[in-house]
Design a protein around this motif. Structure first.
Motif, PDB file in Angstrom:
ATOM      1  N   CYS A 338       0.810  -1.215   0.000  1.00  0.00           N
ATOM      2  CA  CYS A 338       0.000   0.000   0.000  1.00  0.00           C
ATOM      3  C   CYS A 338       0.844   1.267   0.000  1.00  0.00           C
ATOM      4  O   CYS A 338       0.343   2.349  -0.336  1.00  0.00           O
ATOM      5  CB  CYS A 338      -0.945   0.000   1.195  1.00  0.00           C
ATOM      6  N   ASN A 339       2.123   1.167   0.371  1.00  0.00           N
ATOM      7  CA  ASN A 339       2.993   2.339   0.363  1.00  0.00           C
ATOM      8  C   ASN A 339       3.621   2.602  -1.002  1.00  0.00           C
ATOM      9  O   ASN A 339       4.248   3.653  -1.199  1.00  0.00           O
ATOM     10  CB  ASN A 339       4.093   2.172   1.411  1.00  0.00           C
ATOM     11  N   ASP A 340       3.459   1.666  -1.924  1.00  0.00           N
ATOM     12  CA  ASP A 340       3.941   1.861  -3.294  1.00  0.00           C
ATOM     13  C   ASP A 340       2.867   2.614  -4.054  1.00  0.00           C
ATOM     14  O   ASP A 340       2.236   2.096  -4.981  1.00  0.00           O
ATOM     15  CB  ASP A 340       4.236   0.492  -3.927  1.00  0.00           C
ATOM     16  N   ALA A 341       2.646   3.872  -3.661  1.00  0.00           N
ATOM     17  CA  ALA A 341       1.505   4.649  -4.151  1.00  0.00           C
ATOM     18  C   ALA A 341       1.523   4.872  -5.654  1.00  0.00           C
ATOM     19  O   ALA A 341       0.474   4.902  -6.306  1.00  0.00           O
ATOM     20  CB  ALA A 341       1.451   5.997  -3.424  1.00  0.00           C
ATOM     21  N   THR A 342       2.697   5.046  -6.229  1.00  0.00           N
ATOM     22  CA  THR A 342       2.785   5.344  -7.665  1.00  0.00           C
ATOM     23  C   THR A 342       2.972   4.096  -8.522  1.00  0.00           C
ATOM     24  O   THR A 342       3.107   4.192  -9.734  1.00  0.00           O
ATOM     25  CB  THR A 342       3.951   6.320  -7.935  1.00  0.00           C
ATOM     26  N   GLY A 343       2.989   2.931  -7.891  1.00  0.00           N
ATOM     27  CA  GLY A 343       3.106   1.696  -8.656  1.00  0.00           C
ATOM     28  C   GLY A 343       4.465   1.484  -9.283  1.00  0.00           C
ATOM     29  O   GLY A 343       4.577   1.075 -10.442  1.00  0.00           O
ATOM     30  N   LYS A 344       5.528   1.752  -8.538  1.00  0.00           N
ATOM     31  CA  LYS A 344       6.891   1.555  -9.051  1.00  0.00           C
ATOM     32  C   LYS A 344       7.221   0.080  -9.234  1.00  0.00           C
ATOM     33  O   LYS A 344       8.018  -0.291 -10.099  1.00  0.00           O
ATOM     34  CB  LYS A 344       7.905   2.177  -8.087  1.00  0.00           C
ATOM     35  N   PHE A 345       6.619  -0.749  -8.391  1.00  0.00           N
ATOM     36  CA  PHE A 345       6.954  -2.183  -8.406  1.00  0.00           C
ATOM     37  C   PHE A 345       5.695  -2.999  -8.684  1.00  0.00           C
ATOM     38  O   PHE A 345       4.656  -2.774  -8.073  1.00  0.00           O
ATOM     39  CB  PHE A 345       7.564  -2.596  -7.067  1.00  0.00           C
ATOM     40  N   THR A 346       5.788  -3.921  -9.601  1.00  0.00           N
ATOM     41  CA  THR A 346       4.645  -4.743 -10.004  1.00  0.00           C
ATOM     42  C   THR A 346       4.962  -6.208  -9.764  1.00  0.00           C
ATOM     43  O   THR A 346       5.973  -6.721 -10.256  1.00  0.00           O
ATOM     44  CB  THR A 346       4.305  -4.515 -11.492  1.00  0.00           C
ATOM     45  N   ARG A 375      15.136  -5.058   4.739  1.00  0.00           N
ATOM     46  CA  ARG A 375      14.581  -4.135   3.749  1.00  0.00           C
ATOM     47  C   ARG A 375      15.603  -3.689   2.711  1.00  0.00           C
ATOM     48  O   ARG A 375      15.232  -3.251   1.621  1.00  0.00           O
ATOM     49  CB  ARG A 375      13.968  -2.916   4.454  1.00  0.00           C
ATOM     50  N   LYS A 376      16.859  -3.776   3.024  1.00  0.00           N
ATOM     51  CA  LYS A 376      17.891  -3.352   2.072  1.00  0.00           C
ATOM     52  C   LYS A 376      17.918  -4.230   0.818  1.00  0.00           C
ATOM     53  O   LYS A 376      18.504  -3.847  -0.194  1.00  0.00           O
ATOM     54  CB  LYS A 376      19.256  -3.366   2.737  1.00  0.00           C
ATOM     55  N   TYR A 377      17.278  -5.392   0.901  1.00  0.00           N
ATOM     56  CA  TYR A 377      17.283  -6.317  -0.235  1.00  0.00           C
ATOM     57  C   TYR A 377      16.065  -6.131  -1.144  1.00  0.00           C
ATOM     58  O   TYR A 377      15.875  -6.905  -2.085  1.00  0.00           O
ATOM     59  CB  TYR A 377      17.325  -7.761   0.259  1.00  0.00           C
ATOM     60  N   CYS A 378      15.227  -5.101  -0.864  1.00  0.00           N
ATOM     61  CA  CYS A 378      13.985  -4.969  -1.632  1.00  0.00           C
ATOM     62  C   CYS A 378      13.711  -3.513  -2.004  1.00  0.00           C
ATOM     63  O   CYS A 378      13.180  -2.739  -1.190  1.00  0.00           O
ATOM     64  CB  CYS A 378      12.817  -5.537  -0.830  1.00  0.00           C
ATOM     65  N   GLY A 379      14.059  -3.120  -3.208  1.00  0.00           N
ATOM     66  CA  GLY A 379      13.698  -1.822  -3.758  1.00  0.00           C
ATOM     67  C   GLY A 379      13.955  -0.649  -2.837  1.00  0.00           C
ATOM     68  O   GLY A 379      15.042  -0.497  -2.264  1.00  0.00           O
TER      69      GLY A 379
END
Length: 390
Positions: A338-346, A375-379
């Protein structure tokens, strides 16, 4: 209500603790227990807030009730002090606002950060990080379905909140509306799975900008009788007719009344008057108008919040959201969270894949494995200070 003759100590003096006090009554409760030393010796709703040192000698005389979202951490704290006579207050767990108040002011029970530094160093953030870390430990490796799905049927908002990366002044997304065919397909798949988790037609948007939103929710209600259906709206487009229709369908309606001085906007004032004139409907049990400040310091949203500059390093933290929630954009693409508001990751596409194929698929599995390590391993996750149970 605790089934004990002992006096009760409520662990947690925040919103949930105050709700527990209301349910149990003043006579049953002796103290609030809280880890925040700054609160010790102060009073909340007439009850003193104490630390473990205050009750250590008499701890066996009390029954403890955990009233907070930080359940795992609090259980460990109680165990560390040799306390085993406790239970968890679960009245709030399936609702966002389990309160009898129609108009709710969260700032009366939760302190508002006055600066980014205060947010970054808050006791709440420290506790949340610990709680999320331990919850991921429990969930890792278990192939279980999400218990929360957000379907964004239109990717637009008419708000100007300073903390939102998709407010109407900065939204970089191409305007998109979900096709009826796709929406009904998603709901039909959930129906076939006998879905019983949380369901909403809202994510990073204002749902009432979609004129089909009531029709969509009515269809979902018929197809998903076991689901917990809720909706968040800023209330600006709410009319009494829409309000009546939605409250007839939903389990919970939350209206975020964004006004910096915490005054009711006109639609919310009209709703309050309607509810007050119709007490027999008991709408306060499923509707909450939340007084919110549009210029507020909140989470960094993966580093995308417009009003955040000082962001901590959360590289070694975990995140539980990809273990528990599915976020669907109007084009059918499934976001990281839900924090990926702009849809950077699909992580999938529901126009070509089934819900189960996406959720149990390779991309979601890789994300969960990465976030288990940190978290450093994910986008952009290492810049995200959102720590919630989902």
């Amino acid at each position: 209500m605790p089934a004990t003759d002992k006096k009760v100590i409520i662990f947690g003096a925040g919103m949930h603790g105050q709700q527990a006090l209301k349910m149990m009554g003043d006579e049953k409760v002796a103290y609030f227990l809280d880890n925040n030393a700054a609160k010790h010796g102060t009073f909340c709703n007439g009850k003193e807030i104490v630390g473990f040192d205050k009750i250590e000698a008499d701890k066996d005389k009390y029954h403890f009730v955990i009233a907070s979202q930080y359940i795992s951490s609090m259980k460990q704290d109680l165990a560390a002090h040799g306390i085993s006579d406790y239970e968890v207050f679960r009245n709030y767990l399936f609702s966002y606002y389990e309160t009898p108040e129609l108009v709710f002011n969260p700032y009366e029970s939760v302190h508002e950060a006055s600066s980014e530094k205060e947010w970054n160093e808050s006791e709440k953030l420290r506790y949340s990080r610990k709680e999320v870390f331990e919850e991921v430990e429990e969930l890792y490796g278990k192939d279980q379905l999400f218990n929360h799905i957000e379907i964004e049927t239109i990717n637009r908002c008419n708000g100007t909140c300073a903390f939102c990366p998709v407010n109407r002044n900065v939204d970089p997304r191409e305007e998109t509306k979900m096709s009826e065919e796709l929406f009904y397909s998603i709901v039909d798949q959930l129906s076939a799975m006998d879905y019983s988790g949380k369901f909403t037609t809202f994510s990073n948007n204002e749902p009432l900008l979609d004129e089909r939103i009531i029709e969509f929710n009515r269809y979902a209600r018929a197809k998903l009788p076991k689901a917990r259906m809720h909706l968040f709206s800023n209330g600006t487009l709410m009319t009494i007719d829409k309000f009546i229709a939605l409250t007839d369908i939903l389990d919970e309606l939350v209206i975020d009344n964004y006004q910096q001085d915490l005054k009711l906007i006109k639609p919310c004032q009209e709703i309050k008057e309607y509810v007050d004139l119709n007490p027999e409907l008991e709408l306060n049990k499923k509707v909450t108008i939340v007084l919110r400040k549009p210029n507020e310091i909140l989470t960094s949203r993966g580093g995308d919040a417009p009003n955040r500059e000082t962001i901590g390093d959360y590289s070694d933290d975990r995140c539980v959201l990809p273990y528990k929630q599915m976020i669907v954009r109007p084009d059918g693409k499934v976001s990281l969270c839900c924090n990926d508001a702009t849809g950077k990751f699909t992580l999938g596409d529901l126009t070509t894949e089934s819900i189960k194929d996406v959720w149990f698929g390779t991309r979601f599995k890789k994300v969960r494995e990465a976030l288990y390590k940190g978290r450093k391993y994910c986008g952009n996750c290492k810049m995200c200070d959102t720590f919630t149970g989902g």
